[in-house]
Design an enzyme around this catalytic site. Structure first.
Site, PDB file in Angstrom:
ATOM      1  N   HIS A 192       1.994   4.626  -2.800  1.00 34.88           N
ATOM      2  CA  HIS A 192       2.103   6.069  -2.556  1.00 34.88           C
ATOM      3  C   HIS A 192       3.505   6.568  -2.918  1.00 34.88           C
ATOM      4  O   HIS A 192       3.660   7.635  -3.523  1.00 34.88           O
ATOM      5  CB  HIS A 192       1.816   6.378  -1.089  1.00 34.88           C
ATOM      6  CG  HIS A 192       0.421   6.061  -0.660  1.00 34.88           C
ATOM      7  ND1 HIS A 192      -0.664   6.188  -1.493  1.00 34.88           N
ATOM      8  CD2 HIS A 192      -0.072   5.626   0.535  1.00 34.88           C
ATOM      9  CE1 HIS A 192      -1.759   5.847  -0.839  1.00 34.88           C
ATOM     10  NE2 HIS A 192      -1.432   5.498   0.393  1.00 34.88           N
ATOM     11  N   HIS A 251       0.827  -1.211   0.000  1.00 36.61           N
ATOM     12  CA  HIS A 251       0.000   0.000   0.000  1.00 36.61           C
ATOM     13  C   HIS A 251       0.863   1.264   0.000  1.00 36.61           C
ATOM     14  O   HIS A 251       0.683   2.162  -0.835  1.00 36.61           O
ATOM     15  CB  HIS A 251      -0.911  -0.025   1.231  1.00 36.61           C
ATOM     16  CG  HIS A 251      -1.851   1.128   1.313  1.00 36.61           C
ATOM     17  ND1 HIS A 251      -3.214   0.986   1.183  1.00 36.61           N
ATOM     18  CD2 HIS A 251      -1.640   2.461   1.522  1.00 36.61           C
ATOM     19  CE1 HIS A 251      -3.788   2.176   1.306  1.00 36.61           C
ATOM     20  NE2 HIS A 251      -2.850   3.083   1.523  1.00 36.61           N
ATOM     21  N   GLU A 252       1.807   1.319   0.911  1.00 40.14           N
ATOM     22  CA  GLU A 252       2.608   2.537   1.047  1.00 40.14           C
ATOM     23  C   GLU A 252       3.598   2.691  -0.110  1.00 40.14           C
ATOM     24  O   GLU A 252       3.948   3.814  -0.485  1.00 40.14           O
ATOM     25  CB  GLU A 252       3.346   2.540   2.388  1.00 40.14           C
ATOM     26  CG  GLU A 252       2.455   2.363   3.611  1.00 40.14           C
ATOM     27  CD  GLU A 252       1.299   3.353   3.674  1.00 40.14           C
ATOM     28  OE1 GLU A 252       1.402   4.441   3.072  1.00 40.14           O
ATOM     29  OE2 GLU A 252       0.286   3.020   4.321  1.00 40.14           O
TER      30      GLU A 252
END
Length: 285
Positions: free
Chosen positions: A168, A164-165
């Site tokens: 980003h 997920h990160e």
């Protein structure tokens, strides 16, 4: 705006319930993206610090502000705290395992390297004690991923946080992402939920799916998760957050880089995505 507006209208019909639960609900969102570095926090006045915490959720990651976690004796007696060094060691072990064995993490590592943003584990990933409402986050000021050692305690959770990160981080590296722009924030949250989290099964658990809306279930799950994340890190109204998510949703939902596909649970999609990485010009580990 139909799905999110209906959900919002349903909540608005219960003002007493919302008043009691809205703040905890925003604080329990797992995906938080923007925090302040310790050096920047020190330069701000107390009033500015308070505003930053309110606007950006910095207080969810106390060690980002240079604080040292101090366990409480009452929680130590029940075994809830007091093992921070052990937790950090286990977290770092899980991170290393995911980097070596996790298909999506290895794909994201390769994609970041191919984009000129190679990850150094000692520099770009940090295991820290966080607020219990989150499992991880991305700090664009330090270009660093935070894995919450007190919440993400197994390989599966750490793999999800890292994937997920890293999405980003990939967006920040490739797309000039500005986390202070609500549309940019909504877009990267949509992409992370789309590629790393939502499936029909998770949508069912979240309450966004039923046998009568299978086709829309995944999109509804993505919208809900993205909306919750935007509200958690930005001090804006729910109406403004919904508008931002809906405004960028068509374009950002269709953007599958660098994973290339939406991942289904209990399938070989992760391995397929990893094997297909070189076809899109990405290095693989």
């Amino acid at each position: 705006m139909e799905f999110l507006t209906k959900v919002w209208a349903k909540e608005a019909a219960k003002p007493q319930e919302i008043e009691a639960t809205s703040t905890p609900k925003q604080e329990t969102t797992k995906s938080q993206d923007v925090k302040a570095s310790a050096s920047d926090e020190i330069k701000e006045s107390p009033e500015e610090n308070t505003t930053l915490k309110k606007d950006w959720g910095y207080d969810l990651y106390p060690e980002r502000r240079g604080e040292t976690f101090k366990p409480k004796w009452s929680r130590i007696l029940f075994g809830l705290e007091g093992q921070e060094n052990i937790d950090r060691y286990k977290c770092e072990q899980n991170v290393y395992w995911c980097v070596k064995n996790g298909p999506l993490v290895k794909l994201m590592m390769g994609a970041l390297k191919s984009s000129g943003c190679a990850i150094d584990l000692r520099r770009h990933i940090s295991c820290e004690v966080c607020d219990p409402s989150v499992t991880g986050g991305y700090d664009p000021k330090l270009n660093q991923i935070v894995v919450c050692q007190n919440m993400a305690k197994n390989k599966s959770m750490v793999h999800g946080v890292l994937t997920h990160e890293m999405i980003h981080m990939f967006d920040y590296c490739n797309n000039d992402l500005d986390f202070r722009n609500v549309d940019h924030l909504a877009c990267t949250e949509i992409r992370a939920a789309n590629l790393a989290h939502c499936s029909f099964l998770s949508a069912m658990f979240q309450g966004d799916a039923s046998p009568f809306n299978v086709k829309e279930a995944h999109q509804n799950c993505v919208k809900s998760k993205a909306l919750a994340s935007v509200l958690a890190v930005r001090n804006i109204s729910k109406a403004d957050a919904i508008a931002a998510v809906e405004r960028v949703f068509p374009k950002c939902y269709a953007d599958l880089e660098p994973i290339g596909r939406r991942i289904r649970r209990n399938s070989t999609d992760q391995q397929k995505a990893y094997m297909e990485g070189p076809m899109y010009g990405y290095d693989v580990y």
